[in-house]
Design a protein around this motif. Sequence first.
Motif, PDB file in Angstrom:
ATOM      1  N   THR A 160      46.566  42.715  27.698  1.00  0.00           N
ATOM      2  CA  THR A 160      45.384  41.859  27.732  1.00  0.00           C
ATOM      3  C   THR A 160      44.755  41.747  26.347  1.00  0.00           C
ATOM      4  O   THR A 160      44.458  42.765  25.705  1.00  0.00           O
ATOM      5  N   ARG A 195      49.523  38.826  28.338  1.00  0.00           N
ATOM      6  CA  ARG A 195      49.570  38.098  29.601  1.00  0.00           C
ATOM      7  C   ARG A 195      48.184  37.618  30.002  1.00  0.00           C
ATOM      8  O   ARG A 195      48.041  36.624  30.713  1.00  0.00           O
ATOM      9  N   TRP A 196      47.141  38.327  29.545  1.00  0.00           N
ATOM     10  CA  TRP A 196      45.782  38.093  29.997  1.00  0.00           C
ATOM     11  C   TRP A 196      44.840  37.936  28.810  1.00  0.00           C
ATOM     12  O   TRP A 196      45.123  38.412  27.708  1.00  0.00           O
ATOM     13  N   GLN A 219      42.835  30.493  28.574  1.00  0.00           N
ATOM     14  CA  GLN A 219      43.519  29.765  29.647  1.00  0.00           C
ATOM     15  C   GLN A 219      44.371  28.641  29.090  1.00  0.00           C
ATOM     16  O   GLN A 219      45.506  28.425  29.535  1.00  0.00           O
ATOM     17  N   GLY A 224      46.150  34.441  31.727  1.00  0.00           N
ATOM     18  CA  GLY A 224      45.289  34.627  32.882  1.00  0.00           C
ATOM     19  C   GLY A 224      43.977  35.241  32.458  1.00  0.00           C
ATOM     20  O   GLY A 224      43.849  35.842  31.393  1.00  0.00           O
ATOM     21  N   ARG A 226      40.546  37.671  32.869  1.00  0.00           N
ATOM     22  CA  ARG A 226      39.889  38.881  33.351  1.00  0.00           C
ATOM     23  C   ARG A 226      38.523  38.934  32.670  1.00  0.00           C
ATOM     24  O   ARG A 226      38.357  38.399  31.577  1.00  0.00           O
ATOM     25  N   ALA A 247      41.428  36.670  37.742  1.00  0.00           N
ATOM     26  CA  ALA A 247      42.128  37.573  38.650  1.00  0.00           C
ATOM     27  C   ALA A 247      41.251  38.757  39.012  1.00  0.00           C
ATOM     28  O   ALA A 247      41.335  39.282  40.120  1.00  0.00           O
ATOM     29  N   GLU A 275      46.458  34.013  45.185  1.00  0.00           N
ATOM     30  CA  GLU A 275      46.316  33.697  43.764  1.00  0.00           C
ATOM     31  C   GLU A 275      44.918  33.200  43.420  1.00  0.00           C
ATOM     32  O   GLU A 275      44.550  33.139  42.245  1.00  0.00           O
ATOM     33  N   THR A 278      39.497  36.588  43.391  1.00  0.00           N
ATOM     34  CA  THR A 278      38.961  37.348  42.265  1.00  0.00           C
ATOM     35  C   THR A 278      38.622  38.744  42.775  1.00  0.00           C
ATOM     36  O   THR A 278      37.733  38.910  43.609  1.00  0.00           O
ATOM     37  N   ARG A 354      47.631  40.258  40.131  1.00  0.00           N
ATOM     38  CA  ARG A 354      48.329  39.169  40.818  1.00  0.00           C
ATOM     39  C   ARG A 354      49.828  39.428  40.890  1.00  0.00           C
ATOM     40  O   ARG A 354      50.654  38.587  40.552  1.00  0.00           O
TER      41      ARG A 354
END
Length: 399
Positions: A160, A195-196, A219, A224, A226, A247, A275, A278, A354
């Motif tokens: 992240t 990834r985040w 985004q 994704g 957080r 997520a 998906e 939250t 997720r």
Amino acid sequence: MVSLLVDNIGELVTNVSGAGEGGPLGLRRRVAVLVEAGEVAWIGPSRDAPAADRRIDAEGAAVLPGFVDSHAHLVFAGDRAAEFAARMAGQPYTGGGIRTTVGATRAATDDELRATVRRLRGEALRQGTTTIEIKSGYGLTVADEARSLRIAAEVTTETTFLGAHVVPPEYADRPDDYVGLVCGPMLAAAAPYARWVDVFCERGAFDVDHARAILACGQAAGLGVRVHANQLGPGPGVQLGVELGAASVDHCTHLSDADVDALASTTMDWLSGPESTTVATLLPGAEFSTRSPYPDARRLLDAGVTVALATDCNPGSSYTSSMPFCIALAVREMRMTPAEAVWAATAGGARALRRDDIGVLRPGARADLIVLDAPSHLHLAYRPGVPLIRQVLHNGVVQ
């Protein structure tokens, strides 16, 4: 293909709805698990167990999915034990110590950071954590954020980008300029390893407008969302996370009724599928270490919110890598039942990432499982501080 049979399991936590006994854990008794090619291949009564190349006798013990720690900060240098001692003497936690770790992290070599990450990852694995999310956020320069994520990616796929942890000292009077750096060159350098994207949306960190801008840029880069939200006091972080389809919103210590309703609405929106959920990720290690009020997990659960537990492992506000410790805290201090806490530390963490291949034990799931030195999952809260993890399988390999 080498096969492995975990046999003579007294209690198996599957987290599969409708499996075995009622309740969230899907308990099954006196069963065996066959592992092939890193996945669960079969689950059934021990008396019907197929032959395998290797066998582990659980000796009647409980077996669980590996813990999923969906919030950790392992890439850092330095030590903040003195800060912890000051808090225990009555000094309040404000989040300001993050800048101390930033200075130490910037001064560290890649090998020094790598050694810390691997030490803590190994520590967590020995305590049953088979999946861990790791954030950046202690570099806060383009080069340091990119290298933090590159090093984190050596031990996990759940990385992240947290360039928006705090505004670093050199931008103290120019927060807009720092947000521009985060959204521009820093994100471009970090995104290949992440990834985040995450933001600390809190007083003393980033306001809602800055947080929204950074998350939207993340985004757009394919990451994704957080959010660190509502840790130090009431604020807009939870609502922002729901608005952007995050997520997970993490901490959730100070929540309004509207915050709880917003989180519950994502869980209840079955037409959009999991998906769209939250998750509220609760981090009781932080409250333990800062002497702050614990989140009210009971309030969230009773409203239908999906809840996860994670360690928040970091050198300042929660220097623990132990998911069993967090389970015990959640039961004692946050009004969760043992079953709810175990589910939150396994399947809940998977939902916060997720993922549907971890946090559960069913055919086709990843063969991440732990054998307790105890007959039931209840002992994780019943015997706090006792090393109950007898054996760990990660991707079907005994650790």
